[in-house]
Design an enzyme around this catalytic site. Sequence first.
Site: not given
Ligand code: BGC
Length: 812
Positions: A750
């Site tokens: 993530d």
């Molecule tokens: C989130 C993800 C997301 C990623 C990209 C993170 O803060 O948990 O689900 O895809 O950011 O924006």
Amino acid sequence: MDNRFASFIYQPMKPLGSDGTMLTASSRHIRISHDAALSGMVLLKNEKKVLPLKKKSMVALFGKTQYDTIKGGGGSGDVTCAYSRNINEGMKLMERQGLLTLYSPLADFYKGYFAQATPGDHGTKEADVPADLVKRAAKDCDVAVITIGRFSWEGGDRREYEFSLSVGEESMIARVCEYFENVVVVLNVVGPITTGWIADNEKIKGALMAWCGGMEGGAAVAELLCGIVNPSGHLTDTLARDYMDYPGADTFNESKDYANYTEDIFVGYRYFETIPGAAEKVVYPFGYGLSYTTFDIKEQKCWTEAAKAKKGVASLSAEAENGLTIHLNLEVKNTGRMAGRQVVQVYLNAPAVKLTRASRELVAFKKTKLLKPGEKELIAFDIDLRAAAAFDDIGAVKMSARVLEAGEYRLFYGSSVRDTEVAKTVFVLDNDLAVEQLSSKVAPTALSKRMLADGSYVELEPGNNPDSPCTTEMEGWTLPQHGLLTHDMLNEMRLDDARRRTQFGEDPESRQRPDFMKVAEGKMSIEEFVGRLPIEVLIEMLGGQPNTGVADTFGMGNFMEYNIPNVMTTDGPAGVRIRPERGMNTTAFPSATLLACSWDPDILSAVGFAAGMETKENHMGMWLAPGMNIHRNPLCGRNFEYYSEDPLLTGLMATAMVTGIQQSGTSACIKHFCCNNKEEDRMRCDARVSERALRDIYLKGFEICIKNAHPWSLMTCYNRVNGLYPSENRELLQGILRDEWGYDGMVTTDWLNRVSQVNEIKAGNDLKMPAGEPERVLKAVESGELSRSQIEACAVRILKTILRMGGYEIKK
Ligand code: BGC
């Protein structure tokens, strides 16, 4: 030359609609969003046929949410769209069609309210509608419709008070119910809230759980209230009376460092339907949903091919072919006066002598087609009991195996977990059976107790590793004061790197460089190609790459000197998320929870395909969706991005979504693997969970989706699970994901997690987003801590994903 990467590299203006028009935010896609919203809203209550609203009724609309309608949750799951139709506008459309009249003095009142309040704040503070206005409205109107809203977003959880009604909401409801005889409630909420007040109040005759319906949500609400479309959604979560009625509610946010999953497998309806005394806490059960028509579900036949039933009892057999598959044929008839669709559900009651089991487990479901009054449909289920085997983490039957205990297996079929009939045949397994031998992985080290089926707890031996000393964080990782590094800061860093790198694109030796297009065309193996890349290039490739075009969540690849394109990712799961300043609107679809409440995989595939095409049309390759964590607790700030409290439903909905996305040629990226069941302190909080609950509840949906839909990409989560971050847990990524389930896609972290990339590479987490730690990884290679082959393995998986996103076949 046919270079299918051209869209990623040159970003040509090329609409993808078959008629040459743009698909992104097209009326066709908005229609899909609209239909999806109609299919997942749930009719909770309908007394004295208050709904559908009588033609030409005079309607009084109460509640600020009619204007401040919530299309979906916030954070990376938000979507920038051209408009979002609110409930008031939806009702006005009905007014224009001559179906109803809205009581206009209320509109004036709310106009005045919004002159002072912040529109779009989505808070729980309610407009204080004066008693005399309510009284006058009641005189002139046939019905009152009250709207209630709840919002949440990534990075935090809802507070307990947000589950209840606010003081302002309570007083509005009390006033309306004092003067009106016919009241209808619309819940425009990201997740469950209290509903006892709806069920208990005789004045409240109707209620619609509208969830968050995307950009057309307000129109869908109005069409359902007016009966233009017959509601057919069913709940994918239990609606309990109070927040504290949910299992684990008292300890949900007890610590910043850990969450103890002591309720074990008793999540959602598994708890409410099994644990003594819990059933009465339910207001609307799992699977529940009304319609404007009525249905009859009749059993036609229930049998196995292996053994004939005698006096209603049939034997199950592991040896006979299909000896563990139960066939159940049901006939569904529309017995009412309006065309409608029914959701037929089948639950298993399995023996629980040596191992605990929930008294009901969803094992199959099907939504009928639109049945006309009097019309029937035959529904045939084939239920393989092996899929319902429990993971034995105590060695009660066979240690670390998936087991079915000897005893009686019963099926219950119906329209909710409560509204069921028992199938006439009882199936008997003579001996305990291990259907799959696995091994112990990701075991808890600090979970101190777990719940048994009688509601008591068994104490567990605490492990000797409660504080997860193996975890290593990124070098220099500090949480900036405002919470997160911004994507812009990172993008700047990445751009500098990119500028530096493109300069050696003119290197005279470039002709000797291996050419990725040769791999794409099947003229060179990916392994040979990777084997010829310098280690620095490989290491660089294991980190995210700068944004191009409208993207804002970074890309991968980006070595044009080897013809490796920079392929962008984009957020989901409620639509393709492009930040407002990029100047591109997309289609905002309903929240994942609403989609799941349709119980209709076709709807999810259609949404997935449409969003996949929007991703592609905007020159990006990977849609960071679907989210598929379990609704462990109703307050989790990201529940709107997830489907259900049930793993089978989650797994099958994600399967449909991923299939649709990938049919468009875009990569899905299922997330957040795993146990991202709360958002508060998500960067460090440790989910302490038994192996049984992990496999039977929290991993199950991922397993189903991976085995059925073969997603090309998966995102690990921020939080820890049993001490380790999943992105650095080899038992999880190699042991379970790749070795047991046969996952052949790529794994990404993530964004901006805090785990050392060296550990992640060892574990098999291929890509670090939005940027890697190249210097640190290089040092680890030089010191022998990491081998070149470990780096190559990750690079191969990233490049395979790039090939797939380009539309190239992967040679086995
Ligand atoms: C989130 C993800 C997301 C990623 C990209 C993170 O803060 O948990 O689900 O895809 O950011 O924006």
